[in-house]
Design an enzyme around this catalytic site. Structure first.
Site, PDB file in Angstrom:
ATOM      1  N   ARG A  34      58.380  54.879  19.443  1.00 11.44           N
ATOM      2  CA  ARG A  34      58.338  54.964  17.983  1.00 11.44           C
ATOM      3  C   ARG A  34      58.598  56.388  17.519  1.00 11.44           C
ATOM      4  NH1 ARG A  34      53.454  53.405  13.698  1.00 11.44           N
ATOM      5  NH2 ARG A  34      54.398  54.507  11.934  1.00 11.44           N
ATOM      6  N   CYS A  81      52.703  39.558   7.339  1.00  8.94           N
ATOM      7  CA  CYS A  81      52.460  40.973   7.061  1.00  8.94           C
ATOM      8  C   CYS A  81      51.257  41.052   6.137  1.00  8.94           C
ATOM      9  CB  CYS A  81      53.682  41.612   6.414  1.00  8.94           C
ATOM     10  SG  CYS A  81      53.418  43.337   5.940  1.00  8.94           S
ATOM     11  N   HIS A 115      57.495  43.338   3.487  1.00  5.96           N
ATOM     12  CA  HIS A 115      57.622  44.684   2.950  1.00  5.96           C
ATOM     13  C   HIS A 115      58.573  44.758   1.754  1.00  5.96           C
ATOM     14  CE1 HIS A 115      56.447  46.621   7.079  1.00  5.96           C
ATOM     15  NE2 HIS A 115      55.473  45.946   6.512  1.00  5.96           N
ATOM     16  N   TYR A 143      56.270  49.904   0.856  1.00 10.08           N
ATOM     17  CA  TYR A 143      57.399  50.240   1.717  1.00 10.08           C
ATOM     18  C   TYR A 143      58.706  50.397   0.945  1.00 10.08           C
ATOM     19  CZ  TYR A 143      54.608  49.804   5.886  1.00 10.08           C
ATOM     20  OH  TYR A 143      53.662  50.016   6.858  1.00 10.08           O
ATOM     21  N   ASN A 166      56.769  44.411  14.219  1.00 11.19           N
ATOM     22  CA  ASN A 166      57.775  45.028  13.361  1.00 11.19           C
ATOM     23  C   ASN A 166      59.035  45.376  14.155  1.00 11.19           C
ATOM     24  OD1 ASN A 166      56.565  45.051  10.790  1.00 11.19           O
ATOM     25  ND2 ASN A 166      55.298  46.807  11.325  1.00 11.19           N
TER      26      ASN A 166
END
Length: 305
Positions: free
Chosen positions: A54, A129, A159, A208, A108
């Protein structure tokens, strides 16, 4: 497979089961086929490449002047490219060993991963989510209402969505929230985007969407330590090596200092939006996403993790 994370999750599950008269038994295994065989439900929450992966996704994108975040922008695409093949293999094993199981995907980028798994398992894959539900709860709480007694009008998916209505006892109470700066100050998303911005939209955007509406600010905020590197260093007590793309730009914003701390953002002296202003979603065709008009007001908080 991380034995440490497996033990942590099993500890949480045993804690949740405690106090119930007939709780489900909790068992652990590092073998995927053993875990899947005969299952009725499969909850999938994996991180391919771990926090080091990540961190690389976020940093490489940011060093190229792009959004570096695990679900959005170039960072999200990189994470998806790493994760989708593994998710598809999991779906294929589910199809073989538990063909009647429902898969609940929490991995994700949720949209990409869920769509990829559905190509194997069809409609028995559900992507979830918690951010839309969190937005609804915060909006209701700001109005002093029980979140369980409101009915949200949420447009979009996960999102990518907006809260456009909040019905309580047959009446939409969202306009009252949008009209009151003090009430908006109690909602994290409103602090992030600014009260004039959410009023111009006539809706409360998911946090987001910050990466799309405020791309330039998001890149600047991430030019320091990314969320991935903070999580990784907190686990390893060391900072992962930087990718050798190009020298880091000096940070222009300050994000969240650590888990549980308040989000802060230094607000530049930017003019407030005029009453009849429109958000740059309607900007002239052909303009680049990074070329924003002189408004909207700069956000008052750091971008979501």
């Amino acid at each position: 497979m991380s034995p440490g994370r497996l033990e942590a999750v099993s500890h949480v599950l045993r804690g949740l089961a405690a106090g119930h008269d007939d709780p489900p038994a909790v068992s652990t295994t590092t073998d995927l086929d053993t875990a899947l065989r005969g299952a009725d439900f499969v909850f999938s929450a994996i991180r391919v490449g771990g926090l080091a992966g990540r961190t690389a996704d976020e940093r490489v994108a940011l060093e190229l002047g792009l959004v570096g975040q695990e679900t959005t922008g170039a960072g999200g695409v990189a994470y998806g490219l790493r994760t989708v093949p593994v998710a598809v293999r999991v779906a294929e094993r589910v199809a073989t060993l538990a063909p009647d199981a429902w898969v609940i995907n929490f991995t994700n980028p949720a949209g990409m991963v869920t769509e990829a798994m559905r190509r194997v398992l069809g409609d028995r894959v559900i992507g979830i989510c918690d951010s839309p539900l969190g937005l609804v709860r915060r909006a209701a709480a700001a109005l002093g209402l029980d979140p369980a007694r409101v009915s949200p009008g949420y447009v979009g998916l996960n999102h990518l969505g907006w809260l456009r209505g909040l019905t309580f006892e047959g009446r939409d109470v969202l306009p009252r929230l949008l009209a009151d700066d003090d009430l908006l100050g109690r909602v994290e998303e409103a602090r992030l985007f600014g009260p004039d911005w959410v009023r111009a939209l006539g809706a409360m955007p998911n946090e987001y969407l910050y990466y799309y509406y405020f791309t330039r600010e998001a890149v600047a905020a991430g030019s320091g330590r990314t969320r991935g590197s903070r999580c990784w260093s907190s686990r390893t007590a060391s900072t992962p090596p930087r990718s050798p793309a190009r020298p880091r730009r000096p940070p222009r914003g300050r994000g969240r200092a650590g888990s549980g701390t308040a989000r802060t953002w230094p607000r530049p002296a930017t003019p407030r939006a005029p009453a009849n202003a429109r958000p740059p979603t309607w900007r002239r065709a052909g303009t680049r996403a990074s070329r924003w008009p002189s408004w909207p007001p700069s956000p008052a908080a750091s971008p979501p993790p």
